[in-house]
Each structure stands twice: as C-alpha cells, then as structure tokens.
Design a protein around this motif. Structure first.
Motif, PDB file in Angstrom:
ATOM      1  N   LEU A  56       6.193  44.478   3.501  1.00 33.32           N
ATOM      2  CA  LEU A  56       7.545  44.079   3.905  1.00 33.32           C
ATOM      3  C   LEU A  56       7.482  42.674   4.480  1.00 33.32           C
ATOM      4  O   LEU A  56       6.709  42.415   5.415  1.00 33.32           O
ATOM      5  CB  LEU A  56       8.100  45.040   4.953  1.00 33.32           C
TER       6      LEU A  56
ATOM      7  N   TYR B 103       9.863  40.097   6.413  1.00 34.42           N
ATOM      8  CA  TYR B 103      11.149  40.055   7.115  1.00 34.42           C
ATOM      9  C   TYR B 103      11.438  38.651   7.608  1.00 34.42           C
ATOM     10  O   TYR B 103      10.590  38.008   8.243  1.00 34.42           O
ATOM     11  CB  TYR B 103      11.135  41.018   8.304  1.00 34.42           C
TER      12      TYR B 103
ATOM     13  N   ILE C 139       9.487  46.808  13.487  1.00 32.02           N
ATOM     14  CA  ILE C 139       8.549  46.702  12.367  1.00 32.02           C
ATOM     15  C   ILE C 139       7.112  46.821  12.863  1.00 32.02           C
ATOM     16  O   ILE C 139       6.298  47.567  12.296  1.00 32.02           O
ATOM     17  CB  ILE C 139       8.750  45.370  11.626  1.00 32.02           C
TER      18      ILE C 139
ATOM     19  N   TYR D 277       3.283  44.310   7.046  1.00 32.31           N
ATOM     20  CA  TYR D 277       4.410  43.373   7.157  1.00 32.31           C
ATOM     21  C   TYR D 277       3.933  41.939   7.303  1.00 32.31           C
ATOM     22  O   TYR D 277       2.787  41.665   7.688  1.00 32.31           O
ATOM     23  CB  TYR D 277       5.278  43.725   8.373  1.00 32.31           C
TER      24      TYR D 277
END
Length: 300
Positions: free
Chosen positions: A109, A111, A138, A145
């Motif tokens: 991920l 972000y 997160i 991430y």
C-alpha cells in the motif's frame, strides 16, 4: 509468462492519482485499475483510452472498495480533505481503504499522507491531521506500506495565490511565509516516484518519504516569475496575521497550514526526491511550461 501485477489507484481522475495511473501504464510493469466514483466522466473515459481499467468505487462505501481491490497486488491511496473539509470523514475513508487492503491481501500500500501536525506542534492543521491519523492506522496494522508526503503545489499560484495586479502594472505574490523558504512540488509529476516505489518494495516498504523538488523563499519565487513571465512580480510581504483576515472558504485551515509551513518541524527530503525522479520540475521549469496560462490568470 505471468500477467502483470494489478495496482489499484484511487483518485485516478485527480491530479495525484491521474499522474500515478498514467506513469504506471507508461512503465508497463503493472496493470492499472483506476478507481473513480464517476465511471462515465470524461476524465474516466480518457484514462480508459490510455490503458487503465476503470472501476467504480467509493471510499465511503467499504464493500465497493473491497470489490475494487480483489486480486490486486498493490494500492495507491490518496484521500481528499478539501472535498468537504471534514477531517473525520477523511480518516474514515482512509481506514475503509486500509481495512479493505488487509481483507484482500494487498502486498504493498502506498499512501499519499501528511504528518499529524497537532501531534508534532500542539495545534490542529485539519488538512494534515486526518492524513496523519490514517498514517498511524496504517503503521499499526502490519500491512506492507510506503507513505509519501508531498509539499506545497506549484499549481497553487493559479488559484488563491495568483499574483495580484497593482496600479503600476506590476504584480504582488502574496504567500504568507514571512521570509521562510517553502518546499514545493509539481503534483502532476509524482507518478514516476510511485512507479519506483512499487518497483522496489524491498527498498521503500516501511518508509515515510517527504517529497519536494526544491525550497524557495517568496522573494526567490517572485524573482523567477519576473524573469520567466516577462512582467514585474514582487513579494507582497503579507504577514500571516493579515492573510488570516481574508474572507475565503477554509481560511482558518490555510492559516494553520502556513503557520506549520513556517516551523522548523516541517521537513522534506529534496535529495531523495531527486533520486526517485531526477526529472521532477523546478519552479523555473514549471513556470516556463505554464507561462501563457499563468499570465492569463494574472490578468483576469
């Protein structure tokens, strides 16, 4: 031969998400699933023509987000405080996306966040703090991430910060930095950086990257505008206290943001940014490309 991995891109019809979607398509390593709430919009149709799979989903509707992520490898997530200026809604939208990513087994991920300014400096900056809360969520979830934090958009000089024409024909650039330098980016060029991050998760997973192509004072910005645009642009030297008296939507949020921009706590990594995208534009290069449109905006 294995099929390319799927990356889901939220905000694909916006500036950040659109840049990411197009850069991923151009790179060719990934299949792009472009997420929008309005699949019949012109921008969505353009993305489809450019090679994206356009999928309708809404961050306020978690089941639609889960369906949009199924079978994907990675997700680029951007949330938009300014859509309705609601910090709590932004956090819930971000949480919905993170929970969906966990449910769908997303492997990376990315972000587009911002730091929790309230936690850092003791006063609220709503357009930062909601993203900061999403960042913390997160980090708490165990999901692989990378967080990227952008800085002031060069394109902001087209809206609230368009230089104002004076009676003598010169212009004033009224950005309330009070002598402090300002980190800046061309947001439409963020895409290649996100491609690098998805392409090398071993290097960038678990990291928070503050991005900026350069840092200039308003005096320096005005000087470059004078040289590039061919008109006299000066620093309007607007104190933050005066700027905060303007009657414009979100002025309290802007005031808190510029107070934070002036602080020593606000940091970005220009060297790393240049490593990730050596071609990211300087302010001077951006001005040269946008000269005519900016002059038109200044003379309206």
């Amino acid at each position: 031969m294995a099929s390319p991995k799927v990356v889901v891109v939220f905000g694909a019809t916006g500036r950040q998400g659109g840049s990411v979607a197009r850069a991923l398509v151009k790179d060719g390593q990934f299949t792009v699933r472009a997420i929008t709430r309005h699949g019949d919009s012109e921008k969505a149709k353009e993305l489809e023509k450019e090679g994206c799979d356009v999928v309708v989903a809404d961050l306020d509707d978690k089941p639609s987000v889960v369906e949009a992520m199924r079978g994907a490898y990675g997700v680029f997530l951007v949330t938009n405080y300014w859509e309705d200026m609601d910090e709590e809604r932004e956090f819930i939208e971000g949480k919905n996306a993170v929970d969906a990513a966990i449910e769908c087994g997303i492997e990376h991920l990315v972000y587009s966040g911002l730091e929790d300014a309230k936690e850092l400096c003791g006063y609220s900056v709503p357009c930062f703090d909601g993203k900061g809360r999403v960042e913390e969520y997160i980090r708490s979830c165990g999901l692989p991430y990378t967080i990227v934090r952008l800085s002031f958009y060069m394109g902001n000089v087209f809206n609230y910060f368009v230089p104002k024409k004076q009676e003598d024909g010169s212009f004033h650039l009224e950005i309330p930095m009070e002598g402090h330098p300002l980190y800046m980016v061309c947001v439409r060029e963020v895409g290649p950086i996100i491609v690098c991050i998805f392409g090398d998760p071993g290097e960038y997973a678990g990291r928070t990257l503050g991005l900026s192509s350069e840092q200039l004072t308003v005096d320096e910005m005005a000087q470059q505008m004078t040289e590039c645009l061919g008109v006299e642009v000066n620093n309007g030297n607007v104190p933050l206290s005066e700027f905060c008296k303007l009657n414009i939507p979100g002025i309290d949020v802007y005031c808190a943001m510029f107070k934070y921009f002036q602080s020593d706590l606000y940091k970005r990594d220009i060297e790393l940014t240049r490593k990730l995208n050596p071609e990211w534009s300087t302010f001077r290069e951006w001005l040269a490309r946008n000269k005519e449109a900016l002059l038109a905006a200044m003379n309206q």
